[in-house]
Write an enzyme that holds these catalytic residues in place. Structure first.
Site, PDB file in Angstrom:
ATOM      1  N   ARG A   1     -64.132 -16.873  -2.441  1.00 30.47           N
ATOM      2  CA  ARG A   1     -65.755 -17.277  -3.554  1.00 30.47           C
ATOM      3  C   ARG A   1     -66.275 -16.014  -2.420  1.00 30.47           C
ATOM      4  O   ARG A   1     -65.723 -15.273  -1.828  1.00 30.47           O
ATOM      5  CB  ARG A   1     -66.239 -18.493  -2.498  1.00 30.47           C
ATOM      6  CG  ARG A   1     -66.568 -18.360  -0.453  1.00 30.47           C
ATOM      7  CD  ARG A   1     -67.346 -19.866  -0.142  1.00 30.47           C
ATOM      8  NE  ARG A   1     -68.258 -19.961  -0.627  1.00 30.47           N
ATOM      9  CZ  ARG A   1     -69.309 -20.106  -0.154  1.00 30.47           C
ATOM     10  NH1 ARG A   1     -69.715 -19.045   0.568  1.00 30.47           N
ATOM     11  NH2 ARG A   1     -70.531 -19.485  -0.748  1.00 30.47           N
ATOM     12  N   LEU A   2     -67.786 -15.855  -2.857  1.00 30.49           N
ATOM     13  CA  LEU A   2     -68.891 -15.049  -2.583  1.00 30.49           C
ATOM     14  C   LEU A   2     -70.083 -15.988  -2.042  1.00 30.49           C
ATOM     15  O   LEU A   2     -70.255 -16.667  -3.170  1.00 30.49           O
ATOM     16  CB  LEU A   2     -69.073 -13.735  -3.829  1.00 30.49           C
ATOM     17  CG  LEU A   2     -67.785 -12.724  -3.953  1.00 30.49           C
ATOM     18  CD1 LEU A   2     -67.911 -11.775  -4.536  1.00 30.49           C
ATOM     19  CD2 LEU A   2     -67.784 -12.394  -2.517  1.00 30.49           C
ATOM     20  N   ASP A   3     -70.935 -15.337  -0.720  1.00 33.76           N
ATOM     21  CA  ASP A   3     -71.981 -16.343  -0.841  1.00 33.76           C
ATOM     22  C   ASP A   3     -73.165 -15.853  -2.118  1.00 33.76           C
ATOM     23  O   ASP A   3     -72.992 -15.124  -3.030  1.00 33.76           O
ATOM     24  CB  ASP A   3     -72.651 -15.426  -0.381  1.00 33.76           C
ATOM     25  CG  ASP A   3     -71.535 -15.642   1.180  1.00 33.76           C
ATOM     26  OD1 ASP A   3     -70.965 -16.584   1.307  1.00 33.76           O
ATOM     27  OD2 ASP A   3     -72.303 -15.201   2.432  1.00 33.76           O
ATOM     28  N   LEU A   4     -73.602 -16.829  -2.464  1.00 31.64           N
ATOM     29  CA  LEU A   4     -75.041 -16.315  -3.442  1.00 31.64           C
ATOM     30  C   LEU A   4     -75.390 -15.792  -3.418  1.00 31.64           C
ATOM     31  O   LEU A   4     -75.736 -14.560  -4.324  1.00 31.64           O
ATOM     32  CB  LEU A   4     -76.724 -17.785  -3.557  1.00 31.64           C
ATOM     33  CG  LEU A   4     -77.316 -17.715  -4.457  1.00 31.64           C
ATOM     34  CD1 LEU A   4     -76.640 -18.643  -5.559  1.00 31.64           C
ATOM     35  CD2 LEU A   4     -78.217 -19.164  -3.871  1.00 31.64           C
TER      36      LEU A   4
ATOM     37  N   THR B   1     -75.031 -12.522  -2.315  1.00 31.74           N
ATOM     38  CA  THR B   1     -73.645 -11.398  -2.719  1.00 31.74           C
ATOM     39  C   THR B   1     -72.820 -10.941  -4.126  1.00 31.74           C
ATOM     40  O   THR B   1     -72.416 -11.980  -4.175  1.00 31.74           O
ATOM     41  CB  THR B   1     -72.143 -11.669  -1.289  1.00 31.74           C
ATOM     42  OG1 THR B   1     -72.736 -11.867  -0.124  1.00 31.74           O
ATOM     43  CG2 THR B   1     -71.259 -10.126  -1.226  1.00 31.74           C
TER      44      THR B   1
END
Length: 257
Positions: A115-118, A120
């Site tokens: 995943r990638l943060d919101l 990022t």
């Protein structure tokens, strides 16, 4: 792109809703609804409760009487995720999810590898191949990921040395990272950092620990896969060469086990 598909791997027993998603019947959540509604049978027996597992090689699964099976080829895509998109295939509390940017109508069993943060942006891989996702994201694996961080203040080499040596933050111990200063501005710095872990908000926490808040963060590589030539929001299938490069990484990781 027939030459850029992958053979399906035997993943052993799996939850029924996951099997249905891998077959392309519907998303996992929608598959759960099909099960609860009594529309799914396994070896002729109707299954109405969640939690059942099936073996893709031995069990006969049907939806509304129609037998379904996992496709013989898998697909993997790369997405240039913009900021503001949640790494989730569905979320009732958020308007924009990465599922809006990938071809789930054609490939309902696609799911993100990690995943990638919101807040990022950058490279995010999606696959229908559960074994591939497991191999690339399992904590015991060491797949390098490169990020470009814009941080506040002028970063010093001595500060980055703390990250290069490995750093303990709260209850987490982060492995040594490869760090290079790209540019020092009056009140900001642009730094590249390579890590192989994927702990929650890891890069942001690492820079905060040395006194620099991250202003912008973008992942530009995942193993041998890069963002080269892509624009934010674009999603494209991996080329044959990229598939082969990923397979080489997986082979190397397996030799290290």
């Amino acid at each position: 792109m027939a030459d850029a598909t992958q053979a399906t791997h035997d993943e052993g027993p799996m939850r029924l809703q996951r099997f249905l998603a891998r077959c392309g019947v519907a998303s996992r959540r929608a598959s759960e609804k099909l099960i609860v509604e009594g529309r799914v049978s396994v070896n002729g027996n109707t299954i109405c409760e969640l939690g059942a597992k099936v073996d893709s090689k031995r069990d006969r699964v049907a939806v509304d009487g129609n037998v379904v099976s996992i496709p013989q080829t898998d697909r993997t895509f790369k997405l240039y995720k913009p900021t503001g998109y949640l790494t989730s295939m569905s979320d009732p509390h958020h308007d924009r999810c990465v599922s809006d940017l990938v071809p789930i109508d054609e490939h309902p069993s696609l799911y993100p590898i990690g995943r990638l943060d919101l807040d990022t942006s950058g490279l995010l891989l999606f696959t229908t191949n559960g074994a591939l996702g497991h191999d690339l994201m399992h904590p015991s694996k060491h797949v390098n990921k490169t990020y470009i961080a814009l941080v506040d203040g002028a970063v010093k080499e001595s500060e980055l040395d703390r990250l290069r040596e490995g750093i303990a933050i709260d209850d987490d111990i982060f492995a040594p990272a490869k760090c290079d200063i790209i540019k020092i501005m009056s009140d900001r710095s642009r730094v590249s950092i390579v890590i192989h872990e994927g702990k929650n908000r890891q890069v942001r926490r690492m820079f905060k620990a040395i006194g620099h808040e991250v202003i912008e963060l973008e992942r530009v590589t995942f193993g041998p896969i890069t963002l080269s030539g892509m624009r934010p929001g674009q999603c494209i299938e991996l080329t044959k060469a990229e598939y082969e490069a990923l397979d080489e990484v997986r082979s190397r990781l397996q030799r290290l086990e």
